[in-house]
Design a protein around this motif. Structure first.
Motif, PDB file in Angstrom:
ATOM      1  N   GLN A  64      60.298 -65.408 -19.892  1.00 48.26           N
ATOM      2  CA  GLN A  64      61.704 -65.693 -19.644  1.00 48.26           C
ATOM      3  C   GLN A  64      62.455 -64.371 -19.601  1.00 48.26           C
ATOM      4  O   GLN A  64      62.226 -63.484 -20.421  1.00 48.26           O
ATOM      5  CB  GLN A  64      62.273 -66.588 -20.742  1.00 48.26           C
ATOM      6  CG  GLN A  64      63.686 -67.035 -20.468  1.00 48.26           C
ATOM      7  CD  GLN A  64      64.209 -67.984 -21.536  1.00 48.26           C
ATOM      8  OE1 GLN A  64      63.795 -67.917 -22.691  1.00 48.26           O
ATOM      9  NE2 GLN A  64      65.103 -68.863 -21.142  1.00 48.26           N
ATOM     10  N   VAL A  65      63.348 -64.247 -18.629  1.00 54.65           N
ATOM     11  CA  VAL A  65      64.164 -63.045 -18.499  1.00 54.65           C
ATOM     12  C   VAL A  65      65.511 -63.326 -19.151  1.00 54.65           C
ATOM     13  O   VAL A  65      66.154 -64.345 -18.877  1.00 54.65           O
ATOM     14  CB  VAL A  65      64.353 -62.661 -17.008  1.00 54.65           C
ATOM     15  CG1 VAL A  65      65.232 -61.430 -16.883  1.00 54.65           C
ATOM     16  CG2 VAL A  65      62.994 -62.434 -16.354  1.00 54.65           C
ATOM     17  N   ARG A  66      65.927 -62.409 -20.014  1.00 56.42           N
ATOM     18  CA  ARG A  66      67.199 -62.583 -20.729  1.00 56.42           C
ATOM     19  C   ARG A  66      68.081 -61.361 -20.515  1.00 56.42           C
ATOM     20  O   ARG A  66      67.593 -60.245 -20.344  1.00 56.42           O
ATOM     21  CB  ARG A  66      66.948 -62.778 -22.221  1.00 56.42           C
ATOM     22  CG  ARG A  66      66.209 -64.045 -22.551  1.00 56.42           C
ATOM     23  CD  ARG A  66      66.022 -64.166 -24.066  1.00 56.42           C
ATOM     24  NE  ARG A  66      65.355 -65.413 -24.385  1.00 56.42           N
ATOM     25  CZ  ARG A  66      65.989 -66.541 -24.684  1.00 56.42           C
ATOM     26  NH1 ARG A  66      67.303 -66.585 -24.684  1.00 56.42           N
ATOM     27  NH2 ARG A  66      65.322 -67.632 -24.974  1.00 56.42           N
ATOM     28  N   ASN A  67      69.381 -61.593 -20.563  1.00 55.54           N
ATOM     29  CA  ASN A  67      70.351 -60.507 -20.560  1.00 55.54           C
ATOM     30  C   ASN A  67      70.310 -59.820 -21.916  1.00 55.54           C
ATOM     31  O   ASN A  67      69.707 -60.321 -22.876  1.00 55.54           O
ATOM     32  CB  ASN A  67      71.755 -61.050 -20.280  1.00 55.54           C
ATOM     33  CG  ASN A  67      71.866 -61.620 -18.883  1.00 55.54           C
ATOM     34  OD1 ASN A  67      71.498 -60.976 -17.916  1.00 55.54           O
ATOM     35  ND2 ASN A  67      72.362 -62.840 -18.788  1.00 55.54           N
ATOM     36  N   ASP A  69      72.485 -59.696 -24.095  1.00 55.40           N
ATOM     37  CA  ASP A  69      73.096 -60.518 -25.148  1.00 55.40           C
ATOM     38  C   ASP A  69      72.240 -61.737 -25.509  1.00 55.40           C
ATOM     39  O   ASP A  69      72.638 -62.570 -26.307  1.00 55.40           O
ATOM     40  CB  ASP A  69      74.509 -60.956 -24.748  1.00 55.40           C
ATOM     41  CG  ASP A  69      74.523 -61.861 -23.531  1.00 55.40           C
ATOM     42  OD1 ASP A  69      73.438 -62.201 -22.990  1.00 55.40           O
ATOM     43  OD2 ASP A  69      75.628 -62.241 -23.107  1.00 55.40           O
ATOM     44  N   GLY A  70      71.046 -61.860 -24.902  1.00 52.38           N
ATOM     45  CA  GLY A  70      70.132 -62.949 -25.218  1.00 52.38           C
ATOM     46  C   GLY A  70      70.273 -64.184 -24.360  1.00 52.38           C
ATOM     47  O   GLY A  70      69.467 -65.104 -24.457  1.00 52.38           O
ATOM     48  N   THR A  71      71.281 -64.243 -23.488  1.00 54.23           N
ATOM     49  CA  THR A  71      71.453 -65.401 -22.613  1.00 54.23           C
ATOM     50  C   THR A  71      70.477 -65.308 -21.445  1.00 54.23           C
ATOM     51  O   THR A  71      70.063 -64.211 -21.054  1.00 54.23           O
ATOM     52  CB  THR A  71      72.897 -65.477 -22.078  1.00 54.23           C
ATOM     53  OG1 THR A  71      73.184 -64.275 -21.350  1.00 54.23           O
ATOM     54  CG2 THR A  71      73.893 -65.651 -23.208  1.00 54.23           C
ATOM     55  N   PRO A  72      70.067 -66.453 -20.861  1.00 48.87           N
ATOM     56  CA  PRO A  72      69.158 -66.424 -19.726  1.00 48.87           C
ATOM     57  C   PRO A  72      69.768 -65.655 -18.545  1.00 48.87           C
ATOM     58  O   PRO A  72      70.925 -65.834 -18.214  1.00 48.87           O
ATOM     59  CB  PRO A  72      68.970 -67.898 -19.368  1.00 48.87           C
ATOM     60  CG  PRO A  72      69.297 -68.634 -20.624  1.00 48.87           C
ATOM     61  CD  PRO A  72      70.358 -67.824 -21.301  1.00 48.87           C
ATOM     62  N   ALA A  73      68.960 -64.772 -17.939  1.00 46.61           N
ATOM     63  CA  ALA A  73      69.401 -64.001 -16.771  1.00 46.61           C
ATOM     64  C   ALA A  73      69.143 -64.828 -15.519  1.00 46.61           C
ATOM     65  O   ALA A  73      68.027 -65.270 -15.272  1.00 46.61           O
ATOM     66  CB  ALA A  73      68.659 -62.675 -16.707  1.00 46.61           C
ATOM     67  N   VAL A  74      70.168 -65.053 -14.732  1.00 40.40           N
ATOM     68  CA  VAL A  74      70.081 -65.881 -13.526  1.00 40.40           C
ATOM     69  C   VAL A  74      69.975 -64.982 -12.294  1.00 40.40           C
ATOM     70  O   VAL A  74      70.623 -63.934 -12.219  1.00 40.40           O
ATOM     71  CB  VAL A  74      71.335 -66.782 -13.408  1.00 40.40           C
ATOM     72  CG1 VAL A  74      71.273 -67.627 -12.148  1.00 40.40           C
ATOM     73  CG2 VAL A  74      71.461 -67.663 -14.633  1.00 40.40           C
TER      74      VAL A  74
END
Length: 94
Positions: A64-67, A69-74
């Motif tokens: 999973q790719v995350r920003n 700040d830990g939010t999912p990167a879209v």
């Protein structure tokens, strides 16, 4: 560069009609499968060789790719690149 390629038929059989005399390596790779090879097959003039290659299940890669700040990167594009093995070493088995 392969000297000849063939596709298996409904029975899983492939025939190489132009194979030259000499020593060859035979490899198979199918969709969703790993690779299986038979090495150093000696073919003599007018002869034939029959071998069975059992294809292992293919490997999968996930994550999973995350920003930051830990939010999912879209909208992130990922690429998986093959890394060549050092000379004389086989690639790791998965």
């Amino acid at each position: 560069m392969p000297m000849e390629t063939a596709v298996t038929n409904a029975q899983g059989i492939a025939l190489f009609s132009e194979a030259p005399t000499g020593v060859v390596h035979l490899c198979a790779r199918g969709v969703g499968h790993g690779e299986a090879c038979e090495h150093d097959l000696g073919l003599v003039a007018g002869g034939s060789i029959s071998t069975v290659l059992a294809l292992p299940a293919g490997a999968t890669l996930s994550g999973q790719v995350r920003n930051l700040d830990g939010t999912p990167a879209v909208g992130v594009r990922l690429m998986a690149l093959s890394v060549p093995s050092p000379p004389g070493r086989c690639p790791p088995r998965r």
